[in-house]
Design a protein around this motif. Sequence first.
Motif, PDB file in Angstrom:
ATOM      1  N   UNK A 141      43.804  44.828  37.832  1.00 50.58           N
ATOM      2  CA  UNK A 141      42.737  44.580  38.816  1.00 50.58           C
ATOM      3  C   UNK A 141      42.960  43.146  39.558  1.00 50.58           C
ATOM      4  N   UNK A 142      42.572  43.159  40.632  1.00 52.35           N
ATOM      5  CA  UNK A 142      42.663  41.718  41.478  1.00 52.35           C
ATOM      6  C   UNK A 142      41.263  41.298  41.917  1.00 52.35           C
ATOM      7  N   UNK A 143      41.068  40.106  41.710  1.00 49.48           N
ATOM      8  CA  UNK A 143      39.671  39.487  42.214  1.00 49.48           C
ATOM      9  C   UNK A 143      39.685  39.512  43.808  1.00 49.48           C
ATOM     10  N   UNK A 144      38.722  40.078  44.560  1.00 46.40           N
ATOM     11  CA  UNK A 144      38.833  40.018  45.925  1.00 46.40           C
ATOM     12  C   UNK A 144      38.553  38.751  46.389  1.00 46.40           C
ATOM     13  N   UNK A 145      38.127  37.743  45.621  1.00 43.50           N
ATOM     14  CA  UNK A 145      38.055  36.151  45.951  1.00 43.50           C
ATOM     15  C   UNK A 145      39.551  35.753  46.052  1.00 43.50           C
ATOM     16  N   UNK A 171      44.450  56.645  44.634  1.00 49.31           N
ATOM     17  CA  UNK A 171      44.973  55.779  43.869  1.00 49.31           C
ATOM     18  C   UNK A 171      44.497  54.174  44.160  1.00 49.31           C
ATOM     19  N   UNK A 172      43.549  54.040  44.918  1.00 47.72           N
ATOM     20  CA  UNK A 172      42.894  52.709  45.185  1.00 47.72           C
ATOM     21  C   UNK A 172      41.305  52.602  44.754  1.00 47.72           C
ATOM     22  N   UNK A 173      41.041  51.645  44.041  1.00 43.59           N
ATOM     23  CA  UNK A 173      39.796  51.678  43.470  1.00 43.59           C
ATOM     24  C   UNK A 173      39.348  49.929  43.578  1.00 43.59           C
ATOM     25  N   UNK A 174      37.860  50.050  44.370  1.00 40.72           N
ATOM     26  CA  UNK A 174      37.466  48.904  44.800  1.00 40.72           C
ATOM     27  C   UNK A 174      36.347  48.993  43.886  1.00 40.72           C
ATOM     28  N   UNK A 175      35.990  48.116  42.686  1.00 42.93           N
ATOM     29  CA  UNK A 175      35.156  48.284  41.872  1.00 42.93           C
ATOM     30  C   UNK A 175      34.294  46.919  41.497  1.00 42.93           C
ATOM     31  N   UNK A 176      33.113  47.213  40.855  1.00 42.75           N
ATOM     32  CA  UNK A 176      32.221  45.883  40.594  1.00 42.75           C
ATOM     33  C   UNK A 176      32.789  45.524  39.298  1.00 42.75           C
ATOM     34  N   UNK A 177      32.689  44.310  39.131  1.00 40.87           N
ATOM     35  CA  UNK A 177      32.854  43.703  37.593  1.00 40.87           C
ATOM     36  C   UNK A 177      31.941  43.875  36.800  1.00 40.87           C
ATOM     37  N   UNK A 183      31.264  36.411  36.663  1.00 47.47           N
ATOM     38  CA  UNK A 183      31.441  36.455  38.132  1.00 47.47           C
ATOM     39  C   UNK A 183      31.073  34.754  38.500  1.00 47.47           C
ATOM     40  N   UNK A 184      31.946  34.318  39.466  1.00 45.56           N
ATOM     41  CA  UNK A 184      31.732  33.101  39.726  1.00 45.56           C
ATOM     42  C   UNK A 184      31.093  33.068  41.445  1.00 45.56           C
ATOM     43  N   UNK A 185      30.838  31.956  41.684  1.00 41.28           N
ATOM     44  CA  UNK A 185      30.354  32.134  43.106  1.00 41.28           C
ATOM     45  C   UNK A 185      31.129  32.542  44.041  1.00 41.28           C
ATOM     46  N   UNK A 186      32.321  32.056  43.938  1.00 38.85           N
ATOM     47  CA  UNK A 186      33.662  32.780  44.768  1.00 38.85           C
ATOM     48  C   UNK A 186      33.442  34.298  44.754  1.00 38.85           C
ATOM     49  N   UNK A 187      33.377  34.910  43.426  1.00 35.33           N
ATOM     50  CA  UNK A 187      33.225  36.091  43.617  1.00 35.33           C
ATOM     51  C   UNK A 187      32.297  36.768  44.301  1.00 35.33           C
ATOM     52  N   UNK A 188      31.194  36.267  44.229  1.00 37.24           N
ATOM     53  CA  UNK A 188      29.960  36.791  44.868  1.00 37.24           C
ATOM     54  C   UNK A 188      29.945  36.577  46.241  1.00 37.24           C
ATOM     55  N   UNK A 189      30.773  35.643  46.924  1.00 33.31           N
ATOM     56  CA  UNK A 189      30.795  35.400  48.003  1.00 33.31           C
ATOM     57  C   UNK A 189      31.730  36.469  48.733  1.00 33.31           C
TER      58      UNK A 189
END
Length: 208
Positions: A141-145, A171-177, A183-189
């Motif tokens: 998994x890779x953080x979107x941030x 084969x692609x998953x876009x998931x919530x933490x 979660x950091x502020x950067x993650x939320x943004x």
Amino acid sequence: MADDRLTLSERCVLLVLMAEARELTNAELSVVAGIKLDGRYRRRLNEMDLVTSTMVNRAFVHELTDRGALWCAAELSEERPARSGCAGGALYSVLAGLGRHLDRRGVALADVFQPDAGVPTDVEVAVARAYADLTAGSGKPLRLAVLRERLGDVPRNEVDQALEVMGRRRDVHVRAEADQRALTTADHDAAVVLGGTARHLLTIEVPR
């Protein structure tokens, strides 16, 4: 057309580039087929004019040449390489069957292997390439941030659209933490909202 100097891995690189019908980085080659092309092997295929390798953003991008395409077509009628093992034997058995089918139908290899019509907008390719590079082809998994930071020059709405389209693939998953406290502020943004839910992580499965 077959060349005994080529290792099985080099042959596999050529066949993967043929099948994908597009340019690939080493990270993408690793994700797609668990192989890569570097060092003297890259130089040899470049010198033989079978593959072109261009440096883009500190990573080589490999593409099959016309001569490489001819090599692949000729390989359909070649015997499996010595000491290629059962996987090599199976691969060359499939290639031979494909060659017989194409001969019966009078179809060219280039008509079979073409870029996926449903894929590759430029942004989707950029997202997949950045993911493969940042995860070193591990499929983790890779953080979107982190992804958005790498794709800083791409408009946010275009990245969001690409993630939405790619997220429809199996084969692609876009998931919530799962651990919201992590979660950091950067993650939320950086989150993308899909189906009314904020998503923070991208995973693209690696073929096994």
